[in-house]
Design a protein around this motif. Sequence first.
Motif, PDB file in Angstrom:
ATOM      1  N   THR A 177      -5.263   6.181  -4.217  1.00  0.00           N
ATOM      2  CA  THR A 177      -5.879   5.186  -5.320  1.00  0.00           C
ATOM      3  C   THR A 177      -6.559   5.818  -6.280  1.00  0.00           C
ATOM      4  OG1 THR A 177      -5.367   3.195  -3.871  1.00  0.00           O
ATOM      5  CG2 THR A 177      -7.414   3.059  -5.454  1.00  0.00           C
TER       6      THR A 177
ATOM      7  N   THR B 191      -6.175   4.421   6.293  1.00  0.00           N
ATOM      8  CA  THR B 191      -7.140   4.572   5.118  1.00  0.00           C
ATOM      9  C   THR B 191      -7.503   5.904   4.491  1.00  0.00           C
ATOM     10  OG1 THR B 191      -8.452   2.972   6.282  1.00  0.00           O
ATOM     11  CG2 THR B 191      -9.784   4.102   4.524  1.00  0.00           C
TER      12      THR B 191
ATOM     13  N   GLY C 106       0.704   0.786  -4.339  1.00  0.00           N
ATOM     14  CA  GLY C 106      -0.731   1.216  -4.420  1.00  0.00           C
ATOM     15  C   GLY C 106      -0.717   2.493  -5.280  1.00  0.00           C
TER      16      GLY C 106
ATOM     17  N   ASN D 199      -2.280   2.366  -8.419  1.00  0.00           N
ATOM     18  CA  ASN D 199      -3.809   1.938  -8.842  1.00  0.00           C
ATOM     19  C   ASN D 199      -4.594   3.012  -9.501  1.00  0.00           C
ATOM     20  OD1 ASN D 199      -3.373  -0.322  -7.173  1.00  0.00           O
ATOM     21  ND2 ASN D 199      -4.271   0.917  -5.316  1.00  0.00           N
TER      22      ASN D 199
ATOM     23  N   SER E 103       0.610  -1.203  -0.081  1.00  0.00           N
ATOM     24  CA  SER E 103       0.091  -0.038  -0.095  1.00  0.00           C
ATOM     25  C   SER E 103       0.962   1.146   0.076  1.00  0.00           C
ATOM     26  CB  SER E 103      -0.758   0.090   1.251  1.00  0.00           C
ATOM     27  OG  SER E 103      -0.064  -0.034   2.579  1.00  0.00           O
ATOM     28  N   SER E 104       0.250   2.343  -0.396  1.00  0.00           N
ATOM     29  CA  SER E 104       1.141   3.431  -0.519  1.00  0.00           C
ATOM     30  C   SER E 104       1.002   4.489   1.258  1.00  0.00           C
ATOM     31  CB  SER E 104       0.402   4.623  -1.499  1.00  0.00           C
ATOM     32  OG  SER E 104      -1.001   4.806  -1.223  1.00  0.00           O
TER      33      SER E 104
ATOM     34  N   THR F 107      -7.840  -5.584  -3.839  1.00  0.00           N
ATOM     35  CA  THR F 107      -6.827  -5.225  -3.098  1.00  0.00           C
ATOM     36  C   THR F 107      -7.175  -4.541  -1.593  1.00  0.00           C
ATOM     37  OG1 THR F 107      -4.627  -3.843  -3.132  1.00  0.00           O
ATOM     38  CG2 THR F 107      -6.327  -2.650  -4.162  1.00  0.00           C
ATOM     39  N   SER F 108      -6.344  -3.881  -0.863  1.00  0.00           N
ATOM     40  CA  SER F 108      -6.555  -3.549   0.368  1.00  0.00           C
ATOM     41  C   SER F 108      -6.153  -1.868   0.529  1.00  0.00           C
ATOM     42  CB  SER F 108      -6.108  -4.269   1.557  1.00  0.00           C
ATOM     43  OG  SER F 108      -6.460  -4.022   2.685  1.00  0.00           O
ATOM     44  N   ASP F 109      -6.722  -1.262   1.372  1.00  0.00           N
ATOM     45  CA  ASP F 109      -6.137   0.067   1.636  1.00  0.00           C
ATOM     46  C   ASP F 109      -4.753   0.189   2.357  1.00  0.00           C
ATOM     47  OD1 ASP F 109      -7.298  -0.716   3.937  1.00  0.00           O
ATOM     48  OD2 ASP F 109      -8.240   0.918   4.539  1.00  0.00           O
ATOM     49  N   HIS F 110      -4.652  -0.940   3.145  1.00  0.00           N
ATOM     50  CA  HIS F 110      -3.140  -1.157   3.711  1.00  0.00           C
ATOM     51  C   HIS F 110      -3.285  -2.530   4.558  1.00  0.00           C
ATOM     52  CE1 HIS F 110      -5.745  -0.300   7.380  1.00  0.00           C
ATOM     53  NE2 HIS F 110      -5.993   0.849   6.985  1.00  0.00           N
TER      54      HIS F 110
ATOM     55  N   ILE G  65      -0.056  -6.138   1.395  1.00  0.00           N
ATOM     56  CA  ILE G  65      -1.386  -6.307   0.900  1.00  0.00           C
ATOM     57  C   ILE G  65      -1.598  -7.024  -0.200  1.00  0.00           C
ATOM     58  CG2 ILE G  65      -2.140  -4.113   1.906  1.00  0.00           C
ATOM     59  CD1 ILE G  65      -1.922  -3.016  -1.062  1.00  0.00           C
TER      60      ILE G  65
ATOM     61  N   SER H  25      -4.557   6.146   2.026  1.00  0.00           N
ATOM     62  CA  SER H  25      -4.204   5.340   0.958  1.00  0.00           C
ATOM     63  C   SER H  25      -5.267   5.489  -0.157  1.00  0.00           C
ATOM     64  CB  SER H  25      -3.970   3.914   1.556  1.00  0.00           C
ATOM     65  OG  SER H  25      -5.460   3.706   1.923  1.00  0.00           O
TER      66      SER H  25
END
Length: 529
Positions: free
Chosen positions: A285, A278, A480, A483, A273-274, A430-433, A452, A281
């Motif tokens: 995205t 939340t 991330g 994205n 993730s970046s 995917t996931s935010d983190h 992630i 990130s």
Amino acid sequence: MKLPEFIQRRSNAFILLLVYLFFSSILAYIHTSKNDSFIVIRFLLILSTTFCLFLFIHILIKSRRHFVVIIGTLFLFLLLSEINYLIYFGEFISEGVLDSITETSTDEAFSMLKPVLFIMVPALIVTVGILFIYKKFITVKFRPILPLTLYIVIGSICMSVNTNIKNDTHKDYRLKLLVLREFYPAVLGNVVYLGVTSFSTDIYADTSEIEVFNDAVILPPQNLNDDLVVLIMGESSLVSRYSAYGYHKPTTPLMAEIFNQKNGGCIINNSHSSASFTRDSIPMTLSFNIPESNDNLFINKSIIEMAKYNNYKTYWLASYRQAIKGSSNAKFGFIARKSDILDFTDKDHDVNLSELLERHLEKDNAPKKFIFIHLRGSHQPYSDGYDDIDKQALPDAEDYDLTIHHTDRTVKAIYDVINKYSRNYSIIYTSDHGEIVNVGHGMSRGIDQFLIPFMFISTNNRFDCQFIESFRSSNGYLSGLMNKYILSNLLGYQIDQAILDKEKNNDRILLPNHHNILFLDYLELNKQP
């Protein structure tokens, strides 16, 4: 021989001052050394402000005025809470944590009640004990003029000094807040930061369309055959707990089947993730926001607006725990409110999101749709993130693994609805983190909060696994930050290759203290000894 009373008082006062100086020195040293460097002038300034705070609290709780005592007790409680946070998490409260407090929804705030209680309940007990001791046994009193003068002088010096903190177009007030928190780390800096930022979320209230595309976007967009582009965003999801990535418990058998290469799907390794929050990130995205600045959030079209520009109807669907109400969740809410449809489930578990999706798809004849689905996922408390079906499937699994299993069922249910209503689609999960399991996320250290899953499937042959791999950095990781570019392509936009290559190979992440660091450098810092 008994000492004269005035000498005894002075002796007691001197002992108290030494005690306050001792504890102030410890806090100042820890704070000064947190960036792996020790600067004497910074240490002395922080020592002075922290020492003054101890004196202020003493003066306030020894007052004869009840209102003043209450204020002193509150400051003592806040100080002890910060110390307990330091003990519990091994670090000071970051700007990211404070921002999340001011911008979170009520439901998400309550979901963090357990760790908050671990911090605040002991602090409250100790506060009551100290208050009792001071009222019953401590007779020493100090005059406020000296610490007050020192406090103000240091503040004036600090606020007049130039810093290297990047000034943000829409949040230039943060420059002074960050300086204040740097030199007044005990209570005052955090209280002022919270107070100011809680009244500053109006910068996210504007829902008018942004006209300018990011420089990386090549116009005009193409009209693709895909009539449905879906981004499923997990929450606090650690890739190493997925059986699809080799975890020893069968937590994700359904996703392993959906995104299997035999199906035309991709299970992408080495994705991160970046950011570990939340609020940071998701904007990186769904907009051209970057770790260095929030400027692009306000001056460039978001992915939502780009989808609408290319005739996609846009949906933002989420668990009610991720609901966007008013200015809460403000930073990514700024993007969410640009959607044509903003809707949330009224049920506890993520698996019900498929019903919400189906209600919209069965009545909507729009030829093209972009749908963002935000899961509750594996956010704390983990016990709220799964149901009896998950417990029956994995009877010996811990709570966190059960939340991953519930996410697996949720993605499968959403996938089935998509297949029911569309034959031309692209899906990203995917996931935010990530998550430091049983601790949380948003910490200054801990690589797990960035690791992630990333899974992809498309009916369009142009968008295969090699398409996703083309966004991988030369360091071997898919960030991330990519994205937004992946989604831009899926929505019909071409990206300037020179800009993309520059971003792709500048793989950095945003830390909770609002600083950024190259991902490989962070990975190296977090290697196990």
